[in-house]
Design a protein around this motif. Structure first.
Motif, PDB file in Angstrom:
ATOM      1  N   GLN A 129       0.636  -1.154  -0.030  1.00  0.00           N
ATOM      2  CA  GLN A 129       0.055  -0.058   0.042  1.00  0.00           C
ATOM      3  C   GLN A 129       0.936   1.253   0.025  1.00  0.00           C
ATOM      4  O   GLN A 129       0.816   2.277  -0.798  1.00  0.00           O
ATOM      5  CB  GLN A 129      -1.019   0.041   1.186  1.00  0.00           C
ATOM      6  CG  GLN A 129      -2.155  -0.963   1.072  1.00  0.00           C
ATOM      7  CD  GLN A 129      -2.667  -1.106   2.505  1.00  0.00           C
ATOM      8  OE1 GLN A 129      -2.396  -1.091   3.557  1.00  0.00           O
ATOM      9  NE2 GLN A 129      -3.990  -1.353   2.440  1.00  0.00           N
ATOM     10  N   ILE A 130       1.971   1.019   0.769  1.00  0.00           N
ATOM     11  CA  ILE A 130       2.811   2.501   0.873  1.00  0.00           C
ATOM     12  C   ILE A 130       3.452   2.434  -0.424  1.00  0.00           C
ATOM     13  O   ILE A 130       3.552   3.651  -1.226  1.00  0.00           O
ATOM     14  CB  ILE A 130       3.881   2.257   1.891  1.00  0.00           C
ATOM     15  CG1 ILE A 130       3.111   2.225   3.198  1.00  0.00           C
ATOM     16  CG2 ILE A 130       4.894   3.245   1.746  1.00  0.00           C
ATOM     17  CD1 ILE A 130       4.083   1.949   4.463  1.00  0.00           C
ATOM     18  N   ARG A 131       4.003   1.631  -1.105  1.00  0.00           N
ATOM     19  CA  ARG A 131       4.685   1.502  -2.406  1.00  0.00           C
ATOM     20  C   ARG A 131       3.737   2.041  -3.440  1.00  0.00           C
ATOM     21  O   ARG A 131       4.107   3.089  -4.372  1.00  0.00           O
ATOM     22  CB  ARG A 131       5.139   0.190  -2.816  1.00  0.00           C
ATOM     23  CG  ARG A 131       6.457  -0.105  -2.321  1.00  0.00           C
ATOM     24  CD  ARG A 131       7.237  -1.149  -3.199  1.00  0.00           C
ATOM     25  NE  ARG A 131       6.287  -2.410  -3.707  1.00  0.00           N
ATOM     26  CZ  ARG A 131       6.220  -3.346  -2.942  1.00  0.00           C
ATOM     27  NH1 ARG A 131       6.642  -3.741  -1.773  1.00  0.00           N
ATOM     28  NH2 ARG A 131       5.437  -4.360  -3.518  1.00  0.00           N
ATOM     29  N   SER A 132       2.529   1.636  -3.589  1.00  0.00           N
ATOM     30  CA  SER A 132       1.591   2.092  -4.484  1.00  0.00           C
ATOM     31  C   SER A 132       1.052   3.564  -4.318  1.00  0.00           C
ATOM     32  O   SER A 132       1.094   4.258  -5.328  1.00  0.00           O
ATOM     33  CB  SER A 132       0.251   1.151  -4.402  1.00  0.00           C
ATOM     34  OG  SER A 132      -0.618   1.484  -5.269  1.00  0.00           O
ATOM     35  N   ASP A 133       0.875   4.024  -2.880  1.00  0.00           N
ATOM     36  CA  ASP A 133       0.581   5.369  -2.814  1.00  0.00           C
ATOM     37  C   ASP A 133       1.569   6.181  -3.399  1.00  0.00           C
ATOM     38  O   ASP A 133       1.529   7.336  -3.846  1.00  0.00           O
ATOM     39  CB  ASP A 133       0.498   5.639  -1.434  1.00  0.00           C
ATOM     40  CG  ASP A 133      -0.078   6.764  -0.977  1.00  0.00           C
ATOM     41  OD1 ASP A 133      -1.015   7.226  -1.423  1.00  0.00           O
ATOM     42  OD2 ASP A 133       0.873   7.729  -0.299  1.00  0.00           O
ATOM     43  N   VAL A 134       3.006   5.891  -3.062  1.00  0.00           N
ATOM     44  CA  VAL A 134       4.111   6.772  -3.478  1.00  0.00           C
ATOM     45  C   VAL A 134       4.121   6.551  -4.773  1.00  0.00           C
ATOM     46  O   VAL A 134       4.238   7.757  -5.545  1.00  0.00           O
ATOM     47  CB  VAL A 134       5.565   6.270  -2.957  1.00  0.00           C
ATOM     48  CG1 VAL A 134       6.637   7.010  -3.504  1.00  0.00           C
ATOM     49  CG2 VAL A 134       5.428   6.414  -1.479  1.00  0.00           C
ATOM     50  N   ARG A 135       4.027   5.576  -5.606  1.00  0.00           N
ATOM     51  CA  ARG A 135       4.101   5.333  -7.062  1.00  0.00           C
ATOM     52  C   ARG A 135       3.205   6.191  -7.568  1.00  0.00           C
ATOM     53  O   ARG A 135       3.203   7.066  -8.762  1.00  0.00           O
ATOM     54  CB  ARG A 135       4.010   3.991  -7.558  1.00  0.00           C
ATOM     55  CG  ARG A 135       4.178   3.753  -9.058  1.00  0.00           C
ATOM     56  CD  ARG A 135       3.965   2.155  -9.355  1.00  0.00           C
ATOM     57  NE  ARG A 135       4.823   1.257  -8.449  1.00  0.00           N
ATOM     58  CZ  ARG A 135       4.062   0.190  -7.989  1.00  0.00           C
ATOM     59  NH1 ARG A 135       2.745   0.304  -8.109  1.00  0.00           N
ATOM     60  NH2 ARG A 135       4.687  -0.458  -7.086  1.00  0.00           N
ATOM     61  N   SER A 136       1.823   6.345  -7.103  1.00  0.00           N
ATOM     62  CA  SER A 136       0.591   7.097  -7.700  1.00  0.00           C
ATOM     63  C   SER A 136       0.930   8.641  -7.433  1.00  0.00           C
ATOM     64  O   SER A 136       0.344   9.311  -8.594  1.00  0.00           O
ATOM     65  CB  SER A 136      -0.765   6.576  -7.053  1.00  0.00           C
ATOM     66  OG  SER A 136      -0.893   6.957  -5.700  1.00  0.00           O
ATOM     67  N   SER A 137       1.397   8.959  -6.415  1.00  0.00           N
ATOM     68  CA  SER A 137       1.460  10.465  -6.308  1.00  0.00           C
ATOM     69  C   SER A 137       2.943  10.955  -6.818  1.00  0.00           C
ATOM     70  O   SER A 137       2.824  12.212  -7.265  1.00  0.00           O
ATOM     71  CB  SER A 137       1.505  10.607  -4.603  1.00  0.00           C
ATOM     72  OG  SER A 137       2.647  10.254  -4.098  1.00  0.00           O
ATOM     73  N   THR A 138       3.765  10.015  -6.943  1.00  0.00           N
ATOM     74  CA  THR A 138       5.228  10.568  -7.465  1.00  0.00           C
ATOM     75  C   THR A 138       5.673  10.161  -8.773  1.00  0.00           C
ATOM     76  O   THR A 138       6.623  10.665  -9.205  1.00  0.00           O
ATOM     77  CB  THR A 138       6.367  10.608  -6.485  1.00  0.00           C
ATOM     78  OG1 THR A 138       6.466   9.263  -6.230  1.00  0.00           O
ATOM     79  CG2 THR A 138       5.931  11.302  -5.081  1.00  0.00           C
ATOM     80  N   GLY A 139       5.135   8.970  -9.160  1.00  0.00           N
ATOM     81  CA  GLY A 139       5.539   8.182 -10.055  1.00  0.00           C
ATOM     82  C   GLY A 139       6.843   7.449  -9.863  1.00  0.00           C
ATOM     83  O   GLY A 139       7.631   6.637 -10.599  1.00  0.00           O
ATOM     84  N   LYS A 140       7.447   7.468  -8.551  1.00  0.00           N
ATOM     85  CA  LYS A 140       8.757   6.432  -8.197  1.00  0.00           C
ATOM     86  C   LYS A 140       8.326   5.491  -7.489  1.00  0.00           C
ATOM     87  O   LYS A 140       7.451   5.174  -6.898  1.00  0.00           O
ATOM     88  CB  LYS A 140       9.548   7.461  -7.280  1.00  0.00           C
ATOM     89  CG  LYS A 140       9.799   8.725  -7.949  1.00  0.00           C
ATOM     90  CD  LYS A 140      10.954   9.660  -6.975  1.00  0.00           C
ATOM     91  CE  LYS A 140      11.386  10.956  -7.499  1.00  0.00           C
ATOM     92  NZ  LYS A 140      12.083  10.980  -8.850  1.00  0.00           N
ATOM     93  N   THR A 141       9.463   4.549  -7.628  1.00  0.00           N
ATOM     94  CA  THR A 141       9.090   3.128  -6.939  1.00  0.00           C
ATOM     95  C   THR A 141       9.952   2.976  -5.920  1.00  0.00           C
ATOM     96  O   THR A 141      11.282   3.333  -6.094  1.00  0.00           O
ATOM     97  CB  THR A 141       9.351   2.031  -8.105  1.00  0.00           C
ATOM     98  OG1 THR A 141       8.526   2.011  -9.187  1.00  0.00           O
ATOM     99  CG2 THR A 141       9.082   0.667  -7.545  1.00  0.00           C
ATOM    100  N   MET A 142       9.540   2.589  -4.675  1.00  0.00           N
ATOM    101  CA  MET A 142      10.112   2.428  -3.642  1.00  0.00           C
ATOM    102  C   MET A 142      10.567   0.794  -3.404  1.00  0.00           C
ATOM    103  O   MET A 142       9.773  -0.065  -3.718  1.00  0.00           O
ATOM    104  CB  MET A 142       9.284   2.940  -2.148  1.00  0.00           C
ATOM    105  CG  MET A 142       8.911   4.210  -2.354  1.00  0.00           C
ATOM    106  SD  MET A 142      10.162   5.382  -2.241  1.00  0.00           S
ATOM    107  CE  MET A 142      10.156   6.355  -3.870  1.00  0.00           C
TER     108      MET A 142
END
Length: 70
Positions: free
Chosen positions: A6-19
């Motif tokens: 969920q954290i990875r998906s949230d960061v990806r959707s808001s910034t386009g970066k993969t954690m």
């Protein structure tokens, strides 16, 4: 509690970066949350891939949105 996905998906959707999971675990640890112990972790006292300084604010912002930290 939010999952790593969920954290990875949230960061990806808001910034386009993969954690990476290890970065999320490091940020959780820095914020006083207990990360899960990875089965493949070589040492409990040492991080092979600590979170880069420029990624930490992105992960922390996501954790705030998901209610993990204030």
């Amino acid at each position: 509690m939010a999952t790593y996905e969920q954290i990875r998906s949230d960061v990806r959707s808001s910034t386009g970066k993969t954690m990476q999971n290890c970065w999320i675990a490091h940020v959780k640890e820095l914020n006083g949350l207990a990360p899960k112990a990875a089965a493949n972790r070589k040492s409990l006292n040492e991080r092979v891939k600590p979170c880069p300084d420029n990624m930490r604010p992105l992960i922390e912002a996501s954790m705030r949105r998901l209610g993990l930290i204030k």
